[in-house]
Motif scaffolding. Structure first.
Motif, PDB file in Angstrom:
ATOM      1  N   ARG A 112      78.299 -12.968 130.953  1.00 27.43           N
ATOM      2  CA  ARG A 112      77.217 -11.992 130.945  1.00 27.43           C
ATOM      3  C   ARG A 112      76.103 -12.366 131.918  1.00 27.43           C
ATOM      4  O   ARG A 112      75.148 -11.620 132.094  1.00 27.43           O
ATOM      5  CB  ARG A 112      76.624 -11.884 129.530  1.00 27.43           C
ATOM      6  N   ARG A 113      76.201 -13.538 132.566  1.00 34.93           N
ATOM      7  CA  ARG A 113      75.109 -14.019 133.418  1.00 34.93           C
ATOM      8  C   ARG A 113      75.116 -13.342 134.778  1.00 34.93           C
ATOM      9  O   ARG A 113      76.061 -12.644 135.135  1.00 34.93           O
ATOM     10  CB  ARG A 113      75.175 -15.545 133.520  1.00 34.93           C
ATOM     11  N   ASP A 114      74.027 -13.541 135.539  1.00 33.58           N
ATOM     12  CA  ASP A 114      73.841 -12.757 136.759  1.00 33.58           C
ATOM     13  C   ASP A 114      74.695 -13.210 137.933  1.00 33.58           C
ATOM     14  O   ASP A 114      75.507 -12.456 138.464  1.00 33.58           O
ATOM     15  CB  ASP A 114      72.361 -12.707 137.147  1.00 33.58           C
ATOM     16  N   PHE A 115      74.518 -14.479 138.354  1.00 31.12           N
ATOM     17  CA  PHE A 115      75.203 -14.962 139.549  1.00 31.12           C
ATOM     18  C   PHE A 115      76.073 -16.168 139.208  1.00 31.12           C
ATOM     19  O   PHE A 115      75.780 -16.920 138.272  1.00 31.12           O
ATOM     20  CB  PHE A 115      74.183 -15.322 140.637  1.00 31.12           C
ATOM     21  N   THR A 148      82.119  -8.022 138.218  1.00 25.28           N
ATOM     22  CA  THR A 148      81.989  -6.860 139.100  1.00 25.28           C
ATOM     23  C   THR A 148      80.519  -6.675 139.476  1.00 25.28           C
ATOM     24  O   THR A 148      79.690  -6.351 138.613  1.00 25.28           O
ATOM     25  CB  THR A 148      82.503  -5.587 138.399  1.00 25.28           C
ATOM     26  N   PRO A 149      80.140  -6.887 140.752  1.00 32.64           N
ATOM     27  CA  PRO A 149      78.724  -6.842 141.157  1.00 32.64           C
ATOM     28  C   PRO A 149      78.008  -5.555 140.756  1.00 32.64           C
ATOM     29  O   PRO A 149      76.869  -5.597 140.300  1.00 32.64           O
ATOM     30  CB  PRO A 149      78.796  -6.996 142.685  1.00 32.64           C
ATOM     31  N   GLU A 154      73.796  -2.741 137.795  1.00 35.30           N
ATOM     32  CA  GLU A 154      73.477  -1.546 137.003  1.00 35.30           C
ATOM     33  C   GLU A 154      72.949  -1.937 135.624  1.00 35.30           C
ATOM     34  O   GLU A 154      72.081  -1.267 135.068  1.00 35.30           O
ATOM     35  CB  GLU A 154      74.715  -0.652 136.863  1.00 35.30           C
ATOM     36  N   GLU A 155      73.472  -3.029 135.064  1.00 36.05           N
ATOM     37  CA  GLU A 155      73.000  -3.504 133.764  1.00 36.05           C
ATOM     38  C   GLU A 155      71.528  -3.871 133.806  1.00 36.05           C
ATOM     39  O   GLU A 155      70.745  -3.508 132.926  1.00 36.05           O
ATOM     40  CB  GLU A 155      73.801  -4.734 133.335  1.00 36.05           C
ATOM     41  N   THR A 178      78.165  -8.024 146.632  1.00 35.05           N
ATOM     42  CA  THR A 178      76.955  -8.113 145.803  1.00 35.05           C
ATOM     43  C   THR A 178      75.789  -7.406 146.489  1.00 35.05           C
ATOM     44  O   THR A 178      75.021  -6.686 145.844  1.00 35.05           O
ATOM     45  CB  THR A 178      76.605  -9.591 145.541  1.00 35.05           C
ATOM     46  N   LEU A 179      75.669  -7.580 147.804  1.00 37.27           N
ATOM     47  CA  LEU A 179      74.611  -6.908 148.555  1.00 37.27           C
ATOM     48  C   LEU A 179      74.778  -5.395 148.489  1.00 37.27           C
ATOM     49  O   LEU A 179      73.799  -4.654 148.301  1.00 37.27           O
ATOM     50  CB  LEU A 179      74.624  -7.378 150.012  1.00 37.27           C
TER      51      LEU A 179
END
Length: 403
Positions: A112-115, A148-149, A154-155, A178-179
């Motif tokens: 669930r983390r970002d990067f 999935t970036p 969006e989250e 990701t960009l």
């Protein structure tokens, strides 16, 4: 504190959890910074133990975010954020999950983390649990979203700002997918509380590699989706190098002639607004055609040598964008320090007289006249028209001021 010392000091927390049949790992920014060779400031721990279990196992705790699984465990000289494995429900407003579900699997927690570089867990043997190749991305100097970036951005649109801030701090490249996801979801930034964005912007502007991130900000169209900034009709907005947040905002107000009432949109503190207005005053001062030394002395007395020197350095570094001609004979850091060091006082409270002394000296009751006299005395002392001596000031007032 260097290397793994903080981890060594935190091992007792994980040992306590594991000895009571729970899984526990170091996770997040501390693991990332350790792998990058950066200084550590704190350590976060993730565990299969439920918040109630964490509270029962440790004598001193603070339920700082218990509903979301986070308990602060207090040690002798340190505190540790211990959070239960969890996965997030659907997100609302491009920022918050509608629900949080506690789970028993580490993978679900880090997923669930970002990067990827923030999704690495580490056990007390310094073995990595790296499901998304975060360490490889660190070695390759890539900022890549977990999974999935497009879903990640969006989250939570704040992840866009975090990614750009990480780039300014690390000089890493942002993974093209990701960009692209950042570009497609930048509209979501308008739904994020500006206070949260400001936290990221403050860290961004102090990054060593801001210049690289400026291109990312423009490609993603960040500023078009933020209050205050979206009032500036300029595609390549001025972003200074080696600055701080207050001076940056002041330079924007000066360059683009933004009224300071617009600062309300940033929802920053009154102290920060005062700092920004001080920097604007300094920019306006140096933008005059003629500058007298007495005026420069008063400016340095009012705002201090550090603020004045910071503005001068910024003007020198970005003379074209700020449009203030750099004059090395006036805007000279050594001269600024010399003037500051020779100031007879640094605050009105340093004066050898006050209202009570003046009332006694002139046998008058208090009133508005006192403020007028003290302001004139302060001005005269800093310009060396009178020594900061009780007797000399009283005589100067008798001779030069009509009471």
């Amino acid at each position: 504190m260097k290397d793994f010392q903080l981890f060594e000091e935190a091992k007792w927390v994980i040992d306590t959890l594991e000895n009571n049949n729970h899984k526990a790992y170091f996770v997040g920014g501390s693991v990332r910074d350790y792998l990058m060779g950066r200084a550590l400031s704190d350590v976060d721990i993730t565990t299969s133990a439920l918040p109630d279990d964490v509270e029962l196992l440790f004598g001193r705790t603070i339920p700082i975010g218990k509903e979301h699984g986070t308990i602060i465990v207090l040690g002798n000289n340190q505190q540790y954020e211990v959070t239960t494995f969890r996965k997030d429900g659907d997100y609302v407003d491009h920022r918050r999950p509608q629900s949080v579900q506690f789970v028993t699997d580490l993978y679900e927690d880090v997923a669930r983390r970002d990067f990827t570089m923030n999704a690495i867990a580490m056990d007390t043997s310094y073995q990595l649990h790296d499901y998304f190749n975060g360490y490889q991305d660190i070695q390759s100097k890539i900022i890549r979203a977990v999974g999935t970036p497009l879903d990640r951005m969006e989250e939570d649109a704040l992840r866009i700002m975090r990614g750009i801030r990480f780039q300014a701090q690390t000089n890493f490249d942002i993974d093209p997918e990701t960009l692209s996801a950042m570009q497609q979801t930048a509209y979501g930034l308008s739904h994020i509380a500006i206070e949260r964005v400001i936290v990221e912007l403050k860290k961004f502007i102090q990054g060593r590699y801001v210049e690289k991130s400026i291109h990312t900000i423009n490609r993603v169209s960040v500023f078009e989706n933020l209050p205050f900034f979206n009032k500036i009709n300029h595609r390549d907005m001025f972003v200074p190098l080696e600055s701080n947040f207050e001076m940056w905002i002041a330079s924007l107000c000066f360059i683009y002639q933004i009224d300071t009432t617009e600062l309300q949109q940033l929802k920053i503190s009154n102290e920060e607004k005062r700092e920004i207005k001080a920097y604007i005053d300094i920019f306006n001062f140096f933008n005059q055609d003629t500058i007298l030394k007495t005026e420069l002395v008063q400016l340095i007395y009012k705002y201090g040598n550090i603020k004045v020197k910071n503005c001068i350095s910024l003007i020198q570094q970005h003379e074209r964008q700020i449009s203030i001609q750099y004059d090395p004979f006036i805007m000279n850091l050594t001269i600024i320090d010399n003037i500051y060091d020779k100031l007879p006082i640094y605050n009105k409270s340093d004066l050898s007289v006050d209202g009570k002394i003046l009332m006694q000296a002139f046998n008058r009751n208090g009133g508005p006249w006192l403020k007028v006299i003290l302001n004139k005395v302060e001005h005269a002392v800093i310009l060396n028209k009178v020594n900061n001596s009780k007797h000399e000031i009283i005589e100067w007032v008798r001779e030069h001021v009509e009471i």
